[in-house]
Design an enzyme around this catalytic site. Structure first.
Site, PDB file in Angstrom:
ATOM      1  N   ASN A   8     -55.297  -5.519  13.822  1.00 47.11           N
ATOM      2  CA  ASN A   8     -53.957  -5.576  13.847  1.00 47.11           C
ATOM      3  C   ASN A   8     -53.497  -4.646  14.856  1.00 47.11           C
ATOM      4  O   ASN A   8     -53.556  -3.383  14.775  1.00 47.11           O
ATOM      5  CB  ASN A   8     -53.359  -5.107  12.279  1.00 47.11           C
ATOM      6  CG  ASN A   8     -51.713  -5.104  12.402  1.00 47.11           C
ATOM      7  OD1 ASN A   8     -51.058  -5.520  13.370  1.00 47.11           O
ATOM      8  ND2 ASN A   8     -51.149  -4.348  11.629  1.00 47.11           N
ATOM      9  N   TRP A   9     -52.960  -5.262  15.825  1.00 45.47           N
ATOM     10  CA  TRP A   9     -52.658  -4.416  17.133  1.00 45.47           C
ATOM     11  C   TRP A   9     -50.921  -3.819  16.889  1.00 45.47           C
ATOM     12  O   TRP A   9     -50.620  -3.131  17.869  1.00 45.47           O
ATOM     13  CB  TRP A   9     -52.425  -5.194  18.376  1.00 45.47           C
ATOM     14  CG  TRP A   9     -53.843  -5.391  18.884  1.00 45.47           C
ATOM     15  CD1 TRP A   9     -55.198  -4.787  18.548  1.00 45.47           C
ATOM     16  CD2 TRP A   9     -54.450  -6.262  20.135  1.00 45.47           C
ATOM     17  NE1 TRP A   9     -56.278  -5.116  19.144  1.00 45.47           N
ATOM     18  CE2 TRP A   9     -55.744  -5.830  20.068  1.00 45.47           C
ATOM     19  CE3 TRP A   9     -53.814  -6.969  20.802  1.00 45.47           C
ATOM     20  CZ2 TRP A   9     -56.606  -6.733  21.190  1.00 45.47           C
ATOM     21  CZ3 TRP A   9     -54.526  -7.746  21.782  1.00 45.47           C
ATOM     22  CH2 TRP A   9     -55.729  -7.415  22.157  1.00 45.47           C
ATOM     23  N   LYS A  10     -50.432  -4.235  15.981  1.00 39.33           N
ATOM     24  CA  LYS A  10     -49.012  -3.764  15.665  1.00 39.33           C
ATOM     25  C   LYS A  10     -48.120  -3.826  16.917  1.00 39.33           C
ATOM     26  O   LYS A  10     -48.477  -4.814  17.501  1.00 39.33           O
ATOM     27  CB  LYS A  10     -49.086  -2.256  15.308  1.00 39.33           C
ATOM     28  CG  LYS A  10     -50.121  -1.946  14.001  1.00 39.33           C
ATOM     29  CD  LYS A  10     -49.815  -0.609  13.540  1.00 39.33           C
ATOM     30  CE  LYS A  10     -50.929  -0.338  12.658  1.00 39.33           C
ATOM     31  NZ  LYS A  10     -50.561   0.427  11.442  1.00 39.33           N
ATOM     32  N   HIS A  94     -47.560  -7.476   5.611  1.00 36.93           N
ATOM     33  CA  HIS A  94     -48.112  -6.125   5.979  1.00 36.93           C
ATOM     34  C   HIS A  94     -47.006  -4.844   5.308  1.00 36.93           C
ATOM     35  O   HIS A  94     -45.783  -5.203   5.437  1.00 36.93           O
ATOM     36  CB  HIS A  94     -48.210  -5.830   7.559  1.00 36.93           C
ATOM     37  CG  HIS A  94     -49.040  -4.777   7.958  1.00 36.93           C
ATOM     38  ND1 HIS A  94     -48.187  -3.479   8.053  1.00 36.93           N
ATOM     39  CD2 HIS A  94     -49.962  -4.414   8.133  1.00 36.93           C
ATOM     40  CE1 HIS A  94     -49.067  -2.565   8.624  1.00 36.93           C
ATOM     41  NE2 HIS A  94     -50.252  -3.302   8.568  1.00 36.93           N
ATOM     42  N   GLU A  96     -45.972  -2.374   6.716  1.00 35.67           N
ATOM     43  CA  GLU A  96     -44.852  -2.087   7.649  1.00 35.67           C
ATOM     44  C   GLU A  96     -43.602  -3.054   7.458  1.00 35.67           C
ATOM     45  O   GLU A  96     -42.373  -2.782   7.831  1.00 35.67           O
ATOM     46  CB  GLU A  96     -45.556  -1.837   8.931  1.00 35.67           C
ATOM     47  CG  GLU A  96     -46.204  -0.330   9.125  1.00 35.67           C
ATOM     48  CD  GLU A  96     -47.104  -0.612  10.051  1.00 35.67           C
ATOM     49  OE1 GLU A  96     -47.203  -1.429  11.045  1.00 35.67           O
ATOM     50  OE2 GLU A  96     -48.145   0.603  10.067  1.00 35.67           O
ATOM     51  N   GLU A 164     -54.519  -2.600   1.408  1.00 37.16           N
ATOM     52  CA  GLU A 164     -53.900  -1.669   2.160  1.00 37.16           C
ATOM     53  C   GLU A 164     -53.194  -0.577   1.657  1.00 37.16           C
ATOM     54  O   GLU A 164     -52.023  -0.858   1.456  1.00 37.16           O
ATOM     55  CB  GLU A 164     -53.216  -2.387   3.402  1.00 37.16           C
ATOM     56  CG  GLU A 164     -54.158  -3.252   4.230  1.00 37.16           C
ATOM     57  CD  GLU A 164     -53.822  -3.318   5.895  1.00 37.16           C
ATOM     58  OE1 GLU A 164     -54.509  -3.073   6.739  1.00 37.16           O
ATOM     59  OE2 GLU A 164     -52.497  -3.380   5.965  1.00 37.16           O
ATOM     60  N   GLY A 170     -52.564   4.327   9.089  1.00 37.46           N
ATOM     61  CA  GLY A 170     -51.976   5.017  10.296  1.00 37.46           C
ATOM     62  C   GLY A 170     -51.684   6.710  10.027  1.00 37.46           C
ATOM     63  O   GLY A 170     -51.465   7.256  10.778  1.00 37.46           O
ATOM     64  N   SER A 209     -56.843   3.256   7.850  1.00 34.80           N
ATOM     65  CA  SER A 209     -57.486   4.412   8.800  1.00 34.80           C
ATOM     66  C   SER A 209     -59.043   4.062   8.936  1.00 34.80           C
ATOM     67  O   SER A 209     -59.833   5.041   8.675  1.00 34.80           O
ATOM     68  CB  SER A 209     -57.446   5.790   8.052  1.00 34.80           C
ATOM     69  OG  SER A 209     -56.010   6.108   8.087  1.00 34.80           O
ATOM     70  N   GLY A 230     -56.138  -1.157  12.013  1.00 32.89           N
ATOM     71  CA  GLY A 230     -54.887  -0.872  13.149  1.00 32.89           C
ATOM     72  C   GLY A 230     -55.606  -0.128  14.305  1.00 32.89           C
ATOM     73  O   GLY A 230     -55.894  -0.812  15.202  1.00 32.89           O
ATOM     74  N   GLY A 231     -55.330   1.205  14.312  1.00 30.59           N
ATOM     75  CA  GLY A 231     -55.357   2.110  15.454  1.00 30.59           C
ATOM     76  C   GLY A 231     -56.781   1.824  16.122  1.00 30.59           C
ATOM     77  O   GLY A 231     -57.088   1.780  17.202  1.00 30.59           O
TER      78      GLY A 231
HETATM   79  C1  PEP Z   1     -52.805  -1.861   9.404  1.00 28.60           C
HETATM   80  O1  PEP Z   1     -52.035  -1.536  10.384  1.00 28.60           O
HETATM   81  O2  PEP Z   1     -52.973  -2.629   8.910  1.00 28.60           O
HETATM   82  C2  PEP Z   1     -54.028  -0.563   9.489  1.00 28.60           C
HETATM   83  C3  PEP Z   1     -54.750  -0.528   8.472  1.00 28.60           C
HETATM   84  O3  PEP Z   1     -53.689   0.442  10.283  1.00 28.60           O
HETATM   85  P1  PEP Z   1     -54.732   1.850  10.668  1.00 28.60           P
HETATM   86  O4  PEP Z   1     -56.263   1.304  10.587  1.00 28.60           O
HETATM   87  O5  PEP Z   1     -54.294   2.521  11.844  1.00 28.60           O
HETATM   88  O6  PEP Z   1     -54.584   2.791   9.408  1.00 28.60           O
END
Ligand code: PEP
Length: 253
Positions: A8-10, A94, A96, A164, A170, A209, A230-231
Site C-alpha cells: 500500500n503506497w498510500k 483501510h 486511514e 491490520e 505506520g 509495520s 505500507g512504508g
Molecule cells: C498499511 O498502510 O496498510 C500499513 C500496514 O502500513 P505500515 O506497513 O507502514 O505500517
C-alpha cells in the site's frame, strides 16, 4: 499461490517514481512469482502502473473506490473506470480511510459489492485501535467489521482479508507473531461461519509495520498467508526481502 506481499503506497510516489520502482523491481524480479505480489498506488499513478503491469500477473489496483459507476460525484473514482484500466484489485476499509475520512462499515459493504460485480477482487482491511485492544474488544471489533463488510456478499466471489491492528500501522510497533496468529484464527473461524467451504480460498494477510527484520517470525504463523505492507513497500529491496523472508518461513514450517 505462494506467500502474498501486497504494497500500500498510500499518498506516495507520483507517476515518475512509480515508473522507477517497477523498472528496478523488474530488473530484480528473476525467480519471483509475480502473482504473489500486489501494489496499490495513489490514484494519479494508476495509469502509469497499468502500463507497467498489464498482463504480467502482478496484482494491482486502487486504495479506495466509489460504488456508483458514473454521475455527479466530483472527486470520486468508479470500479468501471478502474476495470477499464486493467486493475485486478482494490483496497477497502483501510484504517486511514475509516479514521481520517469517516468510512463506515456500511460503505465497505457497498464497495465490496460494487467491486465483485465487476470482477475486481476487494482487499478488505479490518483492525482494532489500541484502546479497543486494551479493553479486550479486539475479537469483537474485527469480527464485526468483517461481518458488516460481507453483508449481501456472494460466497462464490473472491476477496482477500487483511488484519491490520491500527496501533501497528505506520508506528514501527509490530504485533507479536502470537497476537497476529490469534487474530487471524478468530477471523478464519468467522469466515468459515459466514462463507462455509468457500471461505478457504480467502487469504488472510497481516499488516502493520512489517519489515525485513520481523517478516520471518510473523510469516511462520500458520494462519498468516501474506502481508499488507505500507512504508516498507516503497523500497524495492525491502519489498523483495520481505517476500523472501515470508517464502522461506513458509517453506521451513
Ligand atoms: C498499511 O498502510 O496498510 C500499513 C500496514 O502500513 P505500515 O506497513 O507502514 O505500517
Amino acid at each position: 499461490m505462494g506467500f502474498i506481499c501486497a504494497g500500500n503506497w498510500k499518498l506516495n510516489k507520483g507517476p515518475k517514481e512509480a515508473n522507477e520502482f517497477f523498472e528496478d523491481f523488474q530488473a530484480k524480479a528473476q525467480g519471483l512469482l509475480l502473482s504473489d505480489f500486489a501494489i496499490y498506488p495513489s490514484a494519479f499513478s494508476l495509469y502509469t502502473v497499468s502500463q507497467e503491469l498489464r498482463e504480467k500477473g502482478f496484482n494491482w489496483g486502487a486504495q479506495n473506490i466509489y460504488w456508483e459507476s458514473s454521475g455527479a460525484f466530483t472527486g470520486e473514482n468508479s470500479v468501471e473506470i478502474l476495470k477499464e484500466m486493467g486493475a485486478t484489485q482494490c483496497l477497502v476499509g483501510h484504517s486511514e480511510r475509516r479514521a481520517l475520512f469517516g468510512e463506515t462499515n456500511e460503505q465497505t459493504a457497498q464497495k465490496m459489492l460494487a467491486l465483485a460485480n465487476q470482477g475486481i477482487t476487494p482487499v478488505l482491511c479490518v483492525g482494532e485501535t489500541l484502546q479497543e485492544r486494551k479493553s479486550g474488544q479486539t475479537n469483537a471489533v474485527i469480527t464485526s467489521q468483517l461481518r458488516e463488510a460481507l453483508k449481501g456478499w456472494n460466497a462464490n466471489n473472491s476477496f482477500w482479508l487483511a488484519y491490520e491492528p491500527v496501533w501497528a500501522i505506520g508506528t514501527g510497533e509490530v504485533a507479536t507473531p502470537q497476537q497476529a496468529e490469534e487474530a487471524h484464527q478468530v477471523l478464519r473461524a468467522e469466515l468459515e461461519k459466514l462463507l462455509a467451504e468457500k471461505s478457504k480460498k480467502t487469504p488472510i494477510l497481516y499488516g502493520g509495520s512489517v519489515k525485513p527484520e520481523n517478516a520471518f517470525e510473523l510469516a511462520k504463523m500458520p494462519n498468516v498467508d501474506g502481508f499488507l505492507i505500507g512504508g516498507a513497500s516503497l523500497k524495492v529491496d525491502f519489498f523483495r526481502q520481505i517476500y523472501q523472508q515470508g517464502t522461506k518461513a513458509k517453506q521451513s514450517s
